[in-house]
Every structure is written in C-alpha cells, then in structure tokens.
Design an enzyme around this catalytic site. Structure first.
Site, PDB file in Angstrom:
ATOM      1  N   ASN A  68      24.715  25.444 -38.415  1.00 18.76           N
ATOM      2  CA  ASN A  68      25.920  24.932 -37.972  1.00 18.76           C
ATOM      3  C   ASN A  68      26.243  24.961 -36.546  1.00 18.76           C
ATOM      4  O   ASN A  68      26.479  23.492 -35.765  1.00 18.76           O
ATOM      5  CB  ASN A  68      27.149  25.258 -39.094  1.00 18.76           C
ATOM      6  CG  ASN A  68      27.468  25.153 -40.174  1.00 18.76           C
ATOM      7  OD1 ASN A  68      26.797  24.050 -40.756  1.00 18.76           O
ATOM      8  ND2 ASN A  68      28.273  25.146 -41.063  1.00 18.76           N
ATOM      9  N   ARG A 403      20.476   9.853 -47.299  1.00 20.08           N
ATOM     10  CA  ARG A 403      19.573  10.673 -47.098  1.00 20.08           C
ATOM     11  C   ARG A 403      18.671  11.684 -48.910  1.00 20.08           C
ATOM     12  O   ARG A 403      20.437  11.255 -49.826  1.00 20.08           O
ATOM     13  CB  ARG A 403      20.151  11.827 -47.161  1.00 20.08           C
ATOM     14  CG  ARG A 403      21.156  11.887 -45.370  1.00 20.08           C
ATOM     15  CD  ARG A 403      21.409  13.851 -45.122  1.00 20.08           C
ATOM     16  NE  ARG A 403      22.674  13.052 -44.360  1.00 20.08           N
ATOM     17  CZ  ARG A 403      21.926  12.627 -42.917  1.00 20.08           C
ATOM     18  NH1 ARG A 403      21.311  13.363 -41.902  1.00 20.08           N
ATOM     19  NH2 ARG A 403      23.423  13.269 -41.826  1.00 20.08           N
ATOM     20  N   ARG A 433      21.685  10.609 -39.588  1.00 14.71           N
ATOM     21  CA  ARG A 433      21.185  11.937 -38.103  1.00 14.71           C
ATOM     22  C   ARG A 433      20.259  12.807 -38.817  1.00 14.71           C
ATOM     23  O   ARG A 433      20.638  13.434 -39.753  1.00 14.71           O
ATOM     24  CB  ARG A 433      22.510  12.042 -38.033  1.00 14.71           C
ATOM     25  CG  ARG A 433      22.381  13.610 -36.530  1.00 14.71           C
ATOM     26  CD  ARG A 433      23.407  14.144 -35.900  1.00 14.71           C
ATOM     27  NE  ARG A 433      24.294  13.076 -35.321  1.00 14.71           N
ATOM     28  CZ  ARG A 433      26.114  13.082 -34.985  1.00 14.71           C
ATOM     29  NH1 ARG A 433      26.489  13.458 -36.096  1.00 14.71           N
ATOM     30  NH2 ARG A 433      25.946  11.540 -34.483  1.00 14.71           N
ATOM     31  N   HIS A 463      26.559   4.203 -45.936  1.00 18.53           N
ATOM     32  CA  HIS A 463      26.534   5.653 -46.297  1.00 18.53           C
ATOM     33  C   HIS A 463      27.244   4.954 -47.490  1.00 18.53           C
ATOM     34  O   HIS A 463      27.447   6.124 -48.203  1.00 18.53           O
ATOM     35  CB  HIS A 463      27.919   6.156 -45.073  1.00 18.53           C
ATOM     36  CG  HIS A 463      28.659   7.616 -45.950  1.00 18.53           C
ATOM     37  ND1 HIS A 463      29.932   8.221 -46.014  1.00 18.53           N
ATOM     38  CD2 HIS A 463      27.516   8.405 -45.453  1.00 18.53           C
ATOM     39  CE1 HIS A 463      28.687   9.553 -46.224  1.00 18.53           C
ATOM     40  NE2 HIS A 463      28.246   9.623 -45.446  1.00 18.53           N
ATOM     41  N   TYR A 496      25.861  21.180 -53.367  1.00 18.18           N
ATOM     42  CA  TYR A 496      27.235  20.337 -53.048  1.00 18.18           C
ATOM     43  C   TYR A 496      27.968  19.982 -54.176  1.00 18.18           C
ATOM     44  O   TYR A 496      27.037  19.369 -55.583  1.00 18.18           O
ATOM     45  CB  TYR A 496      26.605  19.457 -52.616  1.00 18.18           C
ATOM     46  CG  TYR A 496      26.076  19.098 -51.280  1.00 18.18           C
ATOM     47  CD1 TYR A 496      25.702  20.551 -50.735  1.00 18.18           C
ATOM     48  CD2 TYR A 496      25.811  17.959 -50.086  1.00 18.18           C
ATOM     49  CE1 TYR A 496      25.155  20.222 -49.721  1.00 18.18           C
ATOM     50  CE2 TYR A 496      25.414  18.135 -48.944  1.00 18.18           C
ATOM     51  CZ  TYR A 496      25.047  19.502 -48.467  1.00 18.18           C
ATOM     52  OH  TYR A 496      24.778  18.936 -46.987  1.00 18.18           O
ATOM     53  N   ARG A 592      37.685  20.218 -46.105  1.00 16.13           N
ATOM     54  CA  ARG A 592      36.896  21.083 -46.407  1.00 16.13           C
ATOM     55  C   ARG A 592      36.850  21.992 -44.976  1.00 16.13           C
ATOM     56  O   ARG A 592      36.544  22.648 -44.203  1.00 16.13           O
ATOM     57  CB  ARG A 592      35.987  21.456 -46.696  1.00 16.13           C
ATOM     58  CG  ARG A 592      34.719  22.554 -47.469  1.00 16.13           C
ATOM     59  CD  ARG A 592      32.852  22.130 -47.345  1.00 16.13           C
ATOM     60  NE  ARG A 592      32.667  21.157 -45.829  1.00 16.13           N
ATOM     61  CZ  ARG A 592      31.466  20.141 -46.230  1.00 16.13           C
ATOM     62  NH1 ARG A 592      31.682  19.483 -47.463  1.00 16.13           N
ATOM     63  NH2 ARG A 592      31.148  19.173 -45.019  1.00 16.13           N
ATOM     64  N   HIS A 620      32.069  18.768 -51.573  1.00 21.21           N
ATOM     65  CA  HIS A 620      31.772  17.513 -50.839  1.00 21.21           C
ATOM     66  C   HIS A 620      32.052  16.552 -51.253  1.00 21.21           C
ATOM     67  O   HIS A 620      32.122  14.726 -50.828  1.00 21.21           O
ATOM     68  CB  HIS A 620      29.862  17.343 -50.824  1.00 21.21           C
ATOM     69  CG  HIS A 620      29.363  16.136 -50.372  1.00 21.21           C
ATOM     70  ND1 HIS A 620      29.270  14.686 -50.675  1.00 21.21           N
ATOM     71  CD2 HIS A 620      29.000  16.295 -48.855  1.00 21.21           C
ATOM     72  CE1 HIS A 620      28.917  14.473 -49.278  1.00 21.21           C
ATOM     73  NE2 HIS A 620      28.513  14.928 -48.391  1.00 21.21           N
TER      74      HIS A 620
END
Length: 739
Positions: A68, A403, A433, A463, A496, A592, A620
């Site tokens: 992270n 993704r 990314r 997205h 997730y 979160r 998530h």
C-alpha cells in the site's frame, strides 16, 4: 492530524460517546486526502498486531501495508512532488499546498516505517516460535549452509552482474521497485578501494526457502533449528559475496531500494491509444526517483554516490534498521501452514441457480438475483458468460473489463463466444493503473479471436462493471444483465466483498445498451429509465436523493442516509452531507479507506458517523440507501448499488453506473442483510473521530463480526454448510457509538 499509538488504537477507550468539537480558527472542515489514506494504512497495520488473527495472516497484513505504501509513494506522493517542483501551489481540500502536504506526509511515513519494523521484529520472533525461521542475520546449521552456498553458486551467481562505480563504467539503470547492493571493496593486490553495485534481478523471488529435507538434517551449535527456513536473496548474496569478488576484501555492504514516479499521463490528442500506452508503460519504468530506501548503517561514501547518480534529494531518503521492502513478506505468508492461517473457506454456489439445473438465464428470467462475493462463488458470473457463449440462441454479448487479472476465465468465455460466431464487444480499459500491460495483452488476444475491442474514452476511465447478453426467445429478443460493484477478476473476487446483480428487467437492459453505445460510439444516452451514469447524471442523482432527505427532515418525516463506499473525498458531496446533518438527517457512513468528511462536529456534522471495517476480506461494495420518508431500514428506502466511490474522479471523470434495486427480495437482501450487518459490525470496525484519528469500536455486549456472519450463514442467494455453527445475534439497529 493526531495519530494514536498502537496501544491506544487497540483498546477502544476512545469509542465511547460521540465526539462533539467545534472547529478552531485554523481547522478545516475537511480532512486531507493523503493523510486520511495514511490513517487507513495505520488501520491495516493494526491488523498485523491483532492477536486474534493467525500468525501468517498477521504477516500478510504487514506485507499489505508495505505494498500500500509503495503505491502511495509511486502515485500520490509522486504527483505532489511534481506539483512542488513546478511551483504549483494549488491547495488541497483542507487548504494545504503540495509542499505542506509533503512535509506532513514525510512525518507520518517515518512513523509508519518505524512501526512496521517494530511489528516485523515481533512477528519474526513469533514465527521462529512456530518453527518458521528467517535466517537473514543468523547462522544456519551446516547442512543448510551447504545447500545455500550451492544454490548461490549454481542459481544466483550466473545471473547477477557486479559493476564498478567509477568514471569508466556508466551508472546502471535501477528500475522501479528495484533492489540492489553496494559493496565497498579493497583489492588485495594493491589495496585500491572500489565501490561495486549488484542489482538484484526482479525475476528472482524475494526469499529462498531451504528444502525440508535439508532443514531436517543434523544441527550445529547455535544454528537455526529445523522447520521452514527462509533467507532473502539480498542476504544470500551478502553471505556468499566473497565468491563474487575473489581477490578482494569486503569492507562493507548495504542494501537499497528505489521507488519511481509510476503515474501515466495520456495526452487527449493521442492518435493511437494502444501505441501511446505501450510507450507510457516503458516511460514509467524510468520515472523520477521518489523514494530511496537504505539500510541504517549504509556506507556514507556509497550513499553519496547513489544520491548523486539517482538525482535524489535527501528528503526522499528513508533509512531503516530492519527489513527493506516489507511487501516481500507476502512470500513467507504463503507458507503451507494451515494452523497459522484463517480456516479454509469455500464460497457457496447460489441455490437459485442450482434450482434451475445450472441454467442462469432461466433463474434470472424468473426473478432478479443478487450474489454476495466472496461468500457466494464468482463462478456464477463466469458461468453466466460461458453459458452465453455456448447457447445457440444468444446473439450478442457486451462487457466492460477494467481489471480481469492474469488468469481470467471471463476472457476465455468471451473468446469462445466470438469463435462460435456471436457478436462480442469488450470495453477494455487501458488506463486501469498497474494493469495497463495485462489489459493490452488481453485486448490483443480478444481481437485475434474476433471480439470487437473498444478502449473507451481517452480522458475518462470506463470503471462501470456491466455485462449484457442478448438472447433470442421466440419471436423477440430478451436482454440479460449483470451489474457489479467489483471487477471481473477471479482472484480479487475471493477476497473482496462485492455484489453481483443479475436481471432481465427490460428497462435496465435498454439502459445498459445505451451505456455501451455511449462508450463505444460517443452516443450520449437520452431518456434513461433506470440507470444513472457518470459523468452524465450520477452526481445529480446522489444530490437529489440527499436533498429529498433534507426536505423530509424539514417536514418532520423520518430522514436518514446510509452509505457504504471505499473512499469519500468529493467536496460537493461532503458539503451536501453537512447540510443534511444540519437539517437533522441521521447519516451513517461506512468508508473503508480515505474519508475527507469530518464527523461529529457541532454545527457541522453532529448527525454524521463514519466507520471503517478492516478484516479478513476487503470491503469493496458500494451501496447507497436513502430513507425516503420512512424509518430505516424499510421496504420504502431507495437503495442503489454502484461501481462508483464518492470521489471527484468517479463522479466527473469516469464512466460509472448507479443501479436502483427495485425487486423487493433483492432490496431487502442488500439493505437489511449486507448494509445492516456492516453497520452493526463491532469486531472489525473503527470509528473516525472529529480530529481525524480512528479508534476501535467498543463492544458492550456480544461482539458481532459481519464477515463471520456471512461465512457462517446462508447469505442472499446461497445455501450450504457453514464453517462453524452457532447462534448469530439478531440484527437490530441502535443509535450509539458502539454496535
């Protein structure tokens, strides 16, 4: 912003009555985004100290905190450094300039780094007690020494290359996240001193594990005992460096690690997006050095060479007396020791689909379905696409791919569908990314199979997580849709918490088609019937729903807002929530990660509570619920799921979808199971305080863990056995500082 020491973070003492504090003259109504993110990583790091977790899971949380922080440095800090270098003084939401933010970040990073090393030393000792040894600084028994030396000579020595650092040898390029060793040497023949660099190839693992048959051999006095034995590649090279430098005496050595600016900026006028991204990915590997990590006792002369050659300012140097590259501990956390990990968990396959003999279309046609990952299997999403690929009545499939991971069954199913002659459209987002390179590979593979691949907008990311299947049924066509809060990624779907919503609602199907036409052909959708799309009208709908609650509060009707998201940074949304709080709307926020809203401030946000859940799974899903004139929770509440967080980028610079949940059964499942259980969680939850610090939720009765609740109870559309039996407390909502 104050930060609680770990001793206070764990005891929950600060989680009593709500914090009501008026803002001082120098206090902002907002928290700084970057410092809030670092607070989030403090909470992640606290899980590495959570003694209720198995030992290797604690190690995994420590490694996550490392990865992270790396990403934070490579993206967020790199952006601020770039602004400071260009003398851009544009303030953040809380009024800090880039230079001021960098100073505050450096202070918190130093604290986080110190804390990481303290936790690592504690866990290393605990691992040794559990017969997992890290021999970086220890002697090993003769058999292990013999094996390690042979491994070095045969496997490592042939692929590493020492390079002298002098005017005759150009300074080698050190890639992003690259690690290397500098050796200070004296030539035995003429006593000349040299500095040599050995870069550690990125293809090598971070740690070498000595085979069990070796560690089980005879012992040497004072050496590491049997069990699992690891040594880092860097330490292995240091230990046997004399074989690399025959004829030299090694005076000293030191490990370093480089982080570079890894953001990718694409010009709007890019003529070929694929070619532009391939070039940008190459440039990223050579980005400006943002951080240089060094061992505490690094040779000063060697350090000076590094600083000069890498063009690094001293402010970007972090020295540590512990482990460099904490993220690498993920390799040890994968050790095959079930006794030191969470109990194995197998997600349930939705009973609704089983009742229709695995026919997803038949089940969805009967009524809408909501699937709760990871408690219910992601395979149902893959099977939805696989079934569409094999069904002769299916004529078209359209899907967004943000993704998809390196091992994607969804990609395979789309390829099968195209090869079967179906019309298949895939919107592949190149700007995801750190997944840009993988997505380029998938795009090429899909195109070769005959899939129509679209890259979307140059300046907006796509997205939204949407798949639609058009199927011939009788004399007409029916559209089946999947709307998700998470990516079509088989690995993250196991860790997730996300929602998958399946529907054959014709209105949602028509809206989904318009959304795809918007992305593929720039045809702006008109007369949407159900869905709200960013950047068109999603923000406006969120505002409208908040305004309805404000009006209801003014009229004396029940007024409440429950929101669950990953990040809350948008100033416009925050201001609207402040207005709602002042109007008497009761607001519960489950955020979160980053939260720029300051809760519990009299005259500003006294009716707003913010909590963050950090646990076995990564929260998530995005859920937005509004009381709509009735006491929450109720069948009358307006409930939405979304791909969008409450950030400016999601609302204004991405294609996102906000999906209303209108089916009564699904509505109750999302509101009164998923959302309410998150609100009532006490074991994994943290309150955000008015000063920006976080403290664990105090429990005044039987603790409640929402992850365990969904693991041990048939959730939503699932049926099946639980990990453990036992009564689950009845879900009931009380307004108070502890659930």
């Amino acid at each position: 912003m104050s930060t609680l020491p770990i001793e206070d973070e764990d005891n929950g003492e600060a989680a009593g009555a709500p914090v009501f504090a008026r803002l001082g003259p120098d206090e902002s109504a907002y928290f700084n985004r970057e410092l809030s993110w670092l607070q989030f990583n403090q909470r992640v790091l606290a899980e590495a100290q959570n003694e209720a977790y198995p030992l290797l899971e604690r190690l995994r949380f420590l490694s996550i905190s490392g990865s992270n922080l790396d990403e934070f440095m490579m993206i967020r800090v790199a952006g601020l450094v770039g602004q400071a270098q260009r003398d851009i003084a544009r303030p953040s939401i809380d009024g800090l300039t880039p230079t001021q933010q960098l100073a505050a970040i450096r202070d918190m990073l130093a604290e986080l780094s110190t804390r990481q090393q303290h936790i690592w030393r504690t866990l290393r000792d605990a691992l040794a007690g559990a017969d997992i040894h890290i021999a970086d600084e220890q002697r090993v028994k003769p058999a292990a020494h013999k094996w390690l030396k042979g491994f070095f000579l045969n496997e490592i020595l042939p692929i590493i290359t020492p390079q002298a650092l002098d005017p005759a040898h150009p300074f080698p390029f050190v890639q992003n996240e690259g690690m290397g060793l500098l050796f200070t040497l004296t030539r035995d023949g003429d006593k000349e001193q040299l500095i040599e660099m050995v870069l550690i190839p990125s293809a090598l693992p971070r740690f070498v594990r000595v085979p069990d048959e070796v560690t089980g051999a005879g012992m040497g006095a004072g050496a590491v005992a049997g069990g699992a034995l690891y040594i880092s590649i860097a330490s292995l090279i240091q230990r046997y460096a004399s074989a690399l430098f025959p004829g030299f005496t090694i005076q000293g050595d030191g490990l370093f690690r480089v982080l570079r600016d890894s953001d990718i900026e694409i010009e709007e006028e890019a003529e070929d997006l694929v070619r532009t991204f391939r070039s940008a990915i190459q440039r990223r590997r050579r980005g400006q050095v943002i951080q240089l990590e060094l061992e505490e006792d690094f040779d000063p002369a060697a350090e000076a060479v590094l600083l000069e050659q890498l063009g690094v300012h001293e402010a970007a140097v972090i020295k540590t007396d512990g482990m460099i590259g904490i993220d690498g501990l993920a390799e040890i956390a994968s050790e095959d020791r079930p006794d030191l990990k969470f109990d194995a968990y197998s997600p349930r396959f939705p009973e609704r689909i089983r009742e229709h003999d695995g026919d997803a279309f038949s089940a969805i046609r009967e009524k809408d379905i909501i699937i709760h990952h990871p408690y219910e299997s992601f395979e149902v999403v893959v099977d939805f696409i696989r079934q569409a690929a094999a069904d002769p009545d299916v004529v078209a499939i359209k899907q967004t791919l943000y993704r998809a991971g390196s091992q994607s069954a969804v990609i395979g199913a789309l390829i099968e569908a195209a090869e079967a002659g179906k019309s298949v459209t895939a919107v592949v987002e190149l700007k995801a990314r750190f997944d840009e390179e993988q997505n380029l590979k998938w795009a090429s593979k899909l195109e070769r199979a005959g899939v129509q691949v679209i890259y979307g907008f140059t300046d907006w990311k796509t997205h939204a997580k949407v798949a639609m299947v058009v199927r011939r049924e009788g004399t007409s066509f029916r559209t089946y849709c999947h709307f998700g809060t998470g990516n079509y990624h088989p690995v993250t779907a196991k860790i997730y918490t996300d929602l998958s919503f399946f529907t054959a609602d014709p209105k949602l199907g028509r809206d989904a088609a318009k959304m795809f036409n918007f992305v593929t052909g720039y045809v702006e959708p008109h007369a949407l019937e159900r869905i709200h799309i960013a950047p068109i009208d999603l923000r406006a709908e969120i505002y409208r729903r908040i305004d309805v609650e404000i009006a209801n509060a003014a009229a004396g009707r029940p007024a409440a807002i429950w929101m669950k998201c990953n990040q809350l940074t948008d100033e416009g949304v925050i201001d609207r929530l402040y207005t709602a709080s002042n109007a008497g709307v009761m607001i519960e926020l489950m955020v979160r990660g980053i939260c720029c809203l300051r809760p519990g401030v009299a005259g500003l946000s006294e009716n707003i509570r913010v909590k963050s859940i950090i646990g076995r799974f990564l929260e998530h899903s995005r859920i937005y619920a509004f009381a709509n004139g009735h006491a929450m929770p109720s069948a009358h509440a307006a409930v939405f799921i979304s791909s969008a967080d409450l950030m400016g980028r999601n609302l204004d610079r991405r294609v996102e979808a906000l999906i209303p949940i209108l089916n009564r059964t699904v509505h109750d499942q999302v509101l009164q199971q998923v959302l309410l259980a998150n609100m009532l969680d006490s074991e994994q939850s943290w309150w955000c305080n008015a000063d920006g610090s976080y403290s664990r939720v105090a429990t005044d009765g039987k603790p409640f863990n929402c992850h365990r609740y969904f693991m041990t109870n048939p959730s939503l559309s699932g049926r099946g056995g639980a990990l453990e039996a036992g009564a689950v407390p009845k879900l009931s909502l009380r307004r108070g500082r502890s659930a």
